[in-house]
Write a protein that holds these residues in place. Structure first.
Motif, mmCIF file in Angstrom:
data_model
loop_
_atom_site.group_PDB
_atom_site.id
_atom_site.type_symbol
_atom_site.label_atom_id
_atom_site.label_comp_id
_atom_site.label_asym_id
_atom_site.label_seq_id
_atom_site.Cartn_x
_atom_site.Cartn_y
_atom_site.Cartn_z
ATOM 1 N N MET A 99 0.854 -1.195 0.000
ATOM 2 C CA MET A 99 0.000 0.000 0.000
ATOM 3 C C MET A 99 0.890 1.244 0.000
ATOM 4 O O MET A 99 1.762 1.395 0.845
ATOM 5 N N ALA A 100 0.676 2.105 -0.969
ATOM 6 C CA ALA A 100 1.487 3.319 -1.083
ATOM 7 C C ALA A 100 1.036 4.362 -0.071
ATOM 8 O O ALA A 100 -0.151 4.492 0.230
ATOM 9 N N HIS A 101 2.015 5.080 0.450
ATOM 10 C CA HIS A 101 1.737 6.185 1.364
ATOM 11 C C HIS A 101 2.402 7.440 0.825
ATOM 12 O O HIS A 101 3.436 7.379 0.152
ATOM 13 N N TYR A 102 1.796 8.584 1.122
ATOM 14 C CA TYR A 102 2.287 9.849 0.606
ATOM 15 C C TYR A 102 2.348 10.886 1.719
ATOM 16 O O TYR A 102 1.587 10.834 2.686
ATOM 17 N N THR A 103 3.280 11.831 1.561
ATOM 18 C CA THR A 103 3.396 12.966 2.464
ATOM 19 C C THR A 103 3.004 14.230 1.712
ATOM 20 O O THR A 103 3.448 14.446 0.584
ATOM 21 N N LEU A 104 2.168 15.036 2.324
ATOM 22 C CA LEU A 104 1.747 16.291 1.700
ATOM 23 C C LEU A 104 2.808 17.357 1.993
ATOM 24 O O LEU A 104 3.080 17.671 3.151
ATOM 25 N N ILE A 105 3.408 17.892 0.942
ATOM 26 C CA ILE A 105 4.452 18.904 1.085
ATOM 27 C C ILE A 105 4.087 20.132 0.260
ATOM 28 O O ILE A 105 3.181 20.079 -0.581
ATOM 29 N N ALA A 106 4.773 21.213 0.515
ATOM 30 C CA ALA A 106 4.497 22.463 -0.204
ATOM 31 C C ALA A 106 5.812 23.097 -0.634
ATOM 32 O O ALA A 106 6.812 23.021 0.093
ATOM 33 N N ARG A 107 5.776 23.734 -1.792
ATOM 34 C CA ARG A 107 6.950 24.480 -2.261
ATOM 35 C C ARG A 107 6.650 25.958 -2.090
ATOM 36 O O ARG A 107 5.643 26.457 -2.586
ATOM 37 N N ILE A 108 7.520 26.633 -1.357
ATOM 38 C CA ILE A 108 7.275 28.033 -1.016
ATOM 39 C C ILE A 108 8.373 28.920 -1.577
ATOM 40 O O ILE A 108 9.462 28.446 -1.913
ATOM 41 N N ASN A 109 8.068 30.194 -1.676
ATOM 42 C CA ASN A 109 9.042 31.191 -2.116
ATOM 43 C C ASN A 109 9.704 31.774 -0.878
ATOM 44 O O ASN A 109 9.119 32.569 -0.148
ATOM 45 N N ALA A 128 -6.490 14.507 -2.974
ATOM 46 C CA ALA A 128 -5.675 13.677 -3.871
ATOM 47 C C ALA A 128 -4.831 12.687 -3.081
ATOM 48 O O ALA A 128 -4.666 11.527 -3.487
ATOM 49 N N MET A 129 -4.313 13.123 -1.935
ATOM 50 C CA MET A 129 -3.498 12.220 -1.111
ATOM 51 C C MET A 129 -4.340 11.046 -0.614
ATOM 52 O O MET A 129 -3.902 9.880 -0.658
ATOM 53 N N ILE A 130 -5.552 11.336 -0.156
ATOM 54 C CA ILE A 130 -6.433 10.274 0.329
ATOM 55 C C ILE A 130 -6.787 9.315 -0.802
ATOM 56 O O ILE A 130 -6.755 8.090 -0.643
ATOM 57 N N GLY A 138 -5.659 3.879 -3.578
ATOM 58 C CA GLY A 138 -5.391 3.133 -4.805
ATOM 59 C C GLY A 138 -5.987 3.734 -6.050
ATOM 60 O O GLY A 138 -5.996 3.095 -7.106
ATOM 61 N N ARG A 139 -6.487 4.964 -5.967
ATOM 62 C CA ARG A 139 -7.065 5.609 -7.143
ATOM 63 C C ARG A 139 -5.992 6.350 -7.921
ATOM 64 O O ARG A 139 -5.074 6.919 -7.324
ATOM 65 N N ALA A 195 -17.589 -0.680 -4.422
ATOM 66 C CA ALA A 195 -16.822 -1.915 -4.429
ATOM 67 C C ALA A 195 -16.435 -2.315 -5.846
ATOM 68 O O ALA A 195 -15.413 -2.958 -6.056
ATOM 69 N N SER A 196 -17.235 -1.934 -6.821
ATOM 70 C CA SER A 196 -16.938 -2.347 -8.189
ATOM 71 C C SER A 196 -15.861 -1.489 -8.823
ATOM 72 O O SER A 196 -15.308 -1.871 -9.844
ATOM 73 N N THR A 197 -15.590 -0.310 -8.288
ATOM 74 C CA THR A 197 -14.627 0.595 -8.907
ATOM 75 C C THR A 197 -13.369 0.790 -8.072
ATOM 76 O O THR A 197 -12.326 1.113 -8.624
ATOM 77 N N VAL A 198 -13.454 0.633 -6.763
ATOM 78 C CA VAL A 198 -12.327 0.870 -5.887
ATOM 79 C C VAL A 198 -12.153 -0.323 -4.951
ATOM 80 O O VAL A 198 -13.147 -0.838 -4.435
ATOM 81 N N PRO A 199 -10.924 -0.787 -4.738
ATOM 82 C CA PRO A 199 -10.712 -1.893 -3.790
ATOM 83 C C PRO A 199 -11.237 -1.513 -2.408
ATOM 84 O O PRO A 199 -10.931 -0.447 -1.886
ATOM 85 N N ARG A 200 -12.060 -2.368 -1.851
ATOM 86 C CA ARG A 200 -12.644 -2.076 -0.541
ATOM 87 C C ARG A 200 -11.596 -2.258 0.549
ATOM 88 O O ARG A 200 -10.761 -3.156 0.494
ATOM 89 N N LYS A 201 -11.680 -1.383 1.546
ATOM 90 C CA LYS A 201 -10.764 -1.469 2.676
ATOM 91 C C LYS A 201 -11.517 -1.926 3.910
ATOM 92 O O LYS A 201 -12.658 -1.521 4.137
ATOM 93 N N THR A 202 -10.853 -2.731 4.685
ATOM 94 C CA THR A 202 -11.457 -3.152 5.939
ATOM 95 C C THR A 202 -11.358 -2.019 6.950
ATOM 96 O O THR A 202 -10.583 -1.063 6.784
ATOM 97 N N VAL A 203 -12.145 -2.136 8.002
ATOM 98 C CA VAL A 203 -12.091 -1.136 9.069
ATOM 99 C C VAL A 203 -10.709 -1.130 9.708
ATOM 100 O O VAL A 203 -10.142 -0.062 9.992
ATOM 101 N N GLU A 204 -10.128 -2.301 9.888
ATOM 102 C CA GLU A 204 -8.794 -2.391 10.506
ATOM 103 C C GLU A 204 -7.733 -1.739 9.630
ATOM 104 O O GLU A 204 -6.830 -1.060 10.137
ATOM 105 N N GLU A 205 -7.806 -1.936 8.304
ATOM 106 C CA GLU A 205 -6.830 -1.319 7.399
ATOM 107 C C GLU A 205 -6.921 0.200 7.442
ATOM 108 O O GLU A 205 -5.895 0.895 7.514
ATOM 109 N N SER A 206 -8.140 0.720 7.396
ATOM 110 C CA SER A 206 -8.317 2.179 7.447
ATOM 111 C C SER A 206 -7.798 2.744 8.756
ATOM 112 O O SER A 206 -7.144 3.798 8.773
ATOM 113 N N ALA A 207 -8.076 2.054 9.842
ATOM 114 C CA ALA A 207 -7.613 2.522 11.147
ATOM 115 C C ALA A 207 -6.096 2.479 11.233
ATOM 116 O O ALA A 207 -5.463 3.419 11.750
ATOM 117 N N ARG A 208 -5.497 1.409 10.725
ATOM 118 C CA ARG A 208 -4.045 1.276 10.790
ATOM 119 C C ARG A 208 -3.352 2.378 9.987
ATOM 120 O O ARG A 208 -2.355 2.958 10.433
#
Length: 413
Positions: free
Chosen positions: A1-11, A63-65, A70-71, A88-101
């Motif tokens: 499962m991919a994870h992402y960090t939200l970052i910003a580019r500033i001046n 977008a991060m979520i 998996g979208r 369920a037909s378009t996105v892999p379903r997540k269990t409650v435990e997976e979302s919590a973790r």
């Protein structure tokens, strides 16, 4: 499962455009940065090239979520409510435990105490939830969770946990569900309503007051205090700092010319200001004179009140104040010991400043409160029979009277 960090580019000026991590509020919403462009950076050890999202922090957060779900990035977030079969037909379903973790893992960027609170609340919900998949959670599951919280026994006392704790666990669980996008699966009218929520006891008890010291008690402690004790009393009563803020205060935080003391991030000490908000407080000449006398050549990066034993950050400030109270009582003075000795000076700071004309909004900012109702809890009613109170009333009723004059007439030609 991919994870992402939200970052910003500033001046940052001088032609520099660095990346910085986006901070999150206490309800786990990203705090926007003016003029920033937002990116998602993969946290895996493989390719970590940031993916540009755009100028809207809300779009970047969505977008991060979606990407963690998996979208593909180019697919817009779906805001309409779909039945579970469509999702369920378009996105892999997540269990409650997976979302919590996943949420608990992301919550590690919060302070240690806040993270532990969210982890406990979310784990309690997972243990009580009878649904296997996240998209199956409904209002009944939250009502069952609320019932379980109210019947849960405290490990310390063996009695049911208090309503305040129930509210905090319920609120943290709602933050978790909203962050994971529960609104995509449940229609608003079928979700938890305002009447379902437990009572926020802390907000309801707006009239409760924190303990503080009288002027006579402070004078008694100053009379028996040494240099460290006097400096600590005047610092706490003159800045309104929380005990954790005072413990990490350094001489560099004192601006002798501007006559201010600041609360700042201290990564070296592992300190973050509450709600991630730095602030600066104006202080009196009396406090500055006391600090200059107490400093004795300490370096700018040295702690103002280091531990006598370790010379580092330690929970010793309450011990110093407790010692002063004990010595004052031994000397024959009447001093009541509050439950939180250092915090009582914070209340004294708010009360004295307010009674001497500082408006409540300024006090809220100086105390670092996010809600002005919290500041109101700190204040005490002025002595309406005192000469100072009468003087303020008389001053408030003064109006400037324009001098009488004759109307100006223009002579006719």
């Amino acid at each position: 499962m991919a994870h992402y960090t939200l970052i910003a580019r500033i001046n940052a000026g001088n032609g520099k455009f660095p990346f910085v991590n986006v901070q999150f509020s206490k309800n786990h919403r990203p705090i926007p940065i003016e003029g920033a462009t937002y990116y998602l950076r993969p946290t895996s050890r493989a390719k970590r090239t940031p993916v540009r999202i755009g100028k809207d922090v809300g779009v970047a957060h969505t977008a991060m979520i979606n990407m963690e779900d998996g979208r593909p990035l180019e697919r817009p977030a779906v805001r309409e409510v779909h039945p579970p079969s469509v999702a369920a037909s378009t996105v892999p379903r997540k269990t409650v435990e997976e979302s919590a973790r996943e949420y608990i893992e992301r919550s590690k960027q919060k302070s240690r105490k806040t993270y532990l609170g969210y982890r406990t609340a979310v784990n309690l919900f997972v243990a009580s939830c009878k649904k296997a998949f996240f998209d199956e959670i409904c209002r009944d599951d939250m009502l069952d969770f609320l019932h379980e919280l109210r019947t849960r026994l405290s490990e310390a006392t063996g009695a049911p946990i208090g309503e305040s704790t129930v509210f905090n666990y319920f609120l943290k669980t709602m933050v978790f569900l909203n962050d994971r996008g529960i609104g995509k699966y449940v229609a608003r009218e079928d979700w938890v309503q305002k009447k379902d929520w437990p009572i926020n006891v802390d907000k309801r008890n707006k009239n409760k007051k924190y303990a503080t010291y009288t002027d006579q008690e402070v004078a008694a402690m100053l009379r028996v205090a040494d240099n460290i004790g006097e400096a600590l009393i005047r610092f706490l009563a003159g800045t309104g700092f929380r005990i954790g803020e005072a413990a990490v205060a350094e001489w560099a935080d004192v601006n002798w010319e501007e006559k201010t003391v600041s609360v700042r991030f201290k990564p070296r000490l592992g300190f973050k200001p509450k709600d991630y908000e730095e602030r600066t407080v104006s202080v009196s000449d009396t406090l500055l004179a006391c600090l200059k006398k107490y400093r004795v050549g300490a370096l700018d990066d040295a702690l103002i009140f280091p531990s006598p034993a370790t010379r580092t950050v330690d929970k010793h400030l309450d011990r110093i104040v407790n010692g002063l109270i004990h010595n004052a009582k031994a000397a024959g003075y009447m001093v009541d010991k509050p439950e939180k000795p250092c915090h009582a000076f914070r209340v004294l700071y708010a009360t004295r400043r307010h009674q001497n004309g500082v408006d409540i909004e300024t006090l809220r900012q100086e105390l670092g409160h996010s809600d002005i109702t919290t500041t109101q809890i700190y204040l005490r009613t002025a002595n309406t029979k005192s000469d100072k109170h009468r003087a303020r009333i008389n001053e408030a009723d003064k109006f400037s009277i324009l001098p009488s004059h004759k109307p100006f007439l223009v002579a006719r030609r």
